[in-house]
Design an enzyme around this catalytic site. Structure first.
Site, PDB file in Angstrom:
ATOM      1  CB  SER A  23      -1.801   2.883  -0.353  1.00 44.21           C
ATOM      2  OG  SER A  23      -0.773   2.496  -1.780  1.00 44.21           O
ATOM      3  CG  HIS A  24       0.426  -1.193  -0.723  1.00 44.89           C
ATOM      4  ND1 HIS A  24      -0.584  -0.329  -1.213  1.00 44.89           N
ATOM      5  CD2 HIS A  24      -0.339  -2.550  -0.553  1.00 44.89           C
ATOM      6  CE1 HIS A  24      -1.738  -1.141  -1.372  1.00 44.89           C
ATOM      7  NE2 HIS A  24      -1.315  -2.474  -1.088  1.00 44.89           N
ATOM      8  CG  ASN A  25       6.615   1.655   3.928  1.00 42.79           C
ATOM      9  OD1 ASN A  25       7.381   1.381   3.209  1.00 42.79           O
ATOM     10  ND2 ASN A  25       6.716   2.579   4.994  1.00 42.79           N
ATOM     11  CE1 TYR A  65       7.542   6.546  -0.769  1.00 41.84           C
ATOM     12  CE2 TYR A  65       9.472   5.388   0.310  1.00 41.84           C
ATOM     13  CZ  TYR A  65       8.884   6.444  -0.571  1.00 41.84           C
ATOM     14  OH  TYR A  65       9.457   7.738  -0.603  1.00 41.84           O
ATOM     15  CB  THR A  66       2.718   2.179  -3.632  1.00 38.30           C
ATOM     16  OG1 THR A  66       1.945   1.818  -2.619  1.00 38.30           O
ATOM     17  CG2 THR A  66       3.254   0.931  -4.400  1.00 38.30           C
TER      18      THR A  66
END
Length: 352
Positions: free
Chosen positions: A102-104, A115-116
């Protein structure tokens, strides 16, 4: 000679109060914006007009429910990776293609890609991360899962008037989680509907109620059950950081000794400027135990918030400040997404 007293900060306007208020929670009732408008001294029509304007400007990204991944059985982790600089963009693109990412971000550190990732209960998180390590060409990849959640809850001060060291009790911590929770079919249906962007209308929950075949009262009652179990945190507004003026984020990482992490983590989480506060594992090349995330309208503001934490609760503690130099991906995690299973089958040869 005493220094002159600081001029009092002007009181927040109803508009500013509204934008702060909708980040905390939006009640599940037939006309939630009428309730919120009354809280901040506006009419329902005025509040909706402001929110529609803010959404049209791109500041308001979406209104939806925020769920706890672990209580829903998902496994998740922050991941830090080292890439050769000339291969970083290509590696990030491969990571981005994973539906559970979702996040990077690129950050200013030897660990330059962060990242997540989240995977469903039946999945092997480490297998997914190992495959991303191989596919992306990373030289080193470290899993940094949450060992203890001291705080999670992004709330931007849209007034610009709060002190950097302002305090508030964290709304969501590890104590609100229920790891043994059994997810029901109704829970899955609820998640599917409430993870959508809810319309900014007088009755924003009408479509979700219709899809679930439940009245607003029944939906609200089920939401309370999920909240009590820790599966549902809240329904709230999510702003786009950049559009909202918060153009800079800083991750303060602190080498707090293990015997002190519980108390220091609790104190750091009480800073309103801190949106995320976690205890994470250490490695030979990574000594930092506690992570604190802050956001600012400038680098100076974000660093100032980290400095306020250091001055009050972490003097003499070895720490570093990592900040994003490039955003590769930022989306809301979607649960039960078919694309996830397609990726797993293609790259891992499994259904999950």
């Amino acid at each position: 000679m005493t220094a002159p007293a600081a001029a009092p900060k002007p009181a927040p306007t109803p508009r500013e109060q509204l934008l702060n208020r909708i980040q905390r929670d939006i009640p599940i009732t037939r006309r939630p914006y009428a309730v919120i408008a009354q809280d901040v001294g506006l009419s329902e029509a005025e509040a909706l007009s402001i929110l529609r304007e803010v959404k049209a400007e791109g500041v308001l990204r979406q209104v939806s429910a925020i769920f706890d991944t672990r209580t829903l059985g998902y496994q998740s982790s922050l991941v830090a990776a080292v890439h050769d600089e000339d291969q970083l963009d290509a590696g990030a693109e491969i990571v981005n293609a994973h539906p559970g990412v979702s996040h990077n971000y690129k950050r200013n550190h030897d660990f330059n890609l962060w990242y997540t990732i989240a995977v469903p209960p039946e999945s092997d998180l480490e297998a997914h991360v190992q495959k991303l390590h191989e596919l992306s060409g990373a030289r080193l990849t470290r899993l940094m899962p949450t060992l203890h959640l001291f705080k999670i809850g992004v709330e931007f001060d849209m007034t610009g008037k709060e002190d950097w060291n302002a305090k508030a009790k964290p709304q969501y911590t590890s104590e609100q989680r229920n790891i043994g929770y059994q997810v029901t079919d109704l829970d899955r249906a609820f998640v599917t509907e409430f993870q959508k962007d809810l319309p900014v209308t007088e009755e924003p929950y009408a479509d979700a109620c219709a899809a679930l075949g439940l009245s607003i009262e029944e939906v609200a009652a089920h939401a309370e059950k999920m909240k009590a179990a820790g599966a549902l945190r809240r329904v709230s507004a999510v702003f786009r950081h950049q559009k909202a003026g918060f153009t800079f984020n800083a991750m303060g990482v602190w080498a707090v000794p293990q015997e002190n992490v519980a108390e220091v983590g609790r104190q750091m989480a009480e800073f309103k400027a801190v949106s995320h506060c976690y205890l994470r594992p250490t490695y030979p090349e990574w000594p930092y135990t506690i992570f604190t995330m802050v956001h600012g309208r400038s680098k100076e503001e974000a660093f100032g918030k980290i400095s306020a934490i250091e001055q009050e609760v972490a003097q003499g503690v070895d720490h570093a400040i990592l900040y994003s130099t490039k955003e590769y991906k930022k989306v809301r995690l979607e649960f039960y997404k078919p694309e996830f299973y397609d990726w797993a089958k293609k790259h891992l040869g499994t259904e999950a």
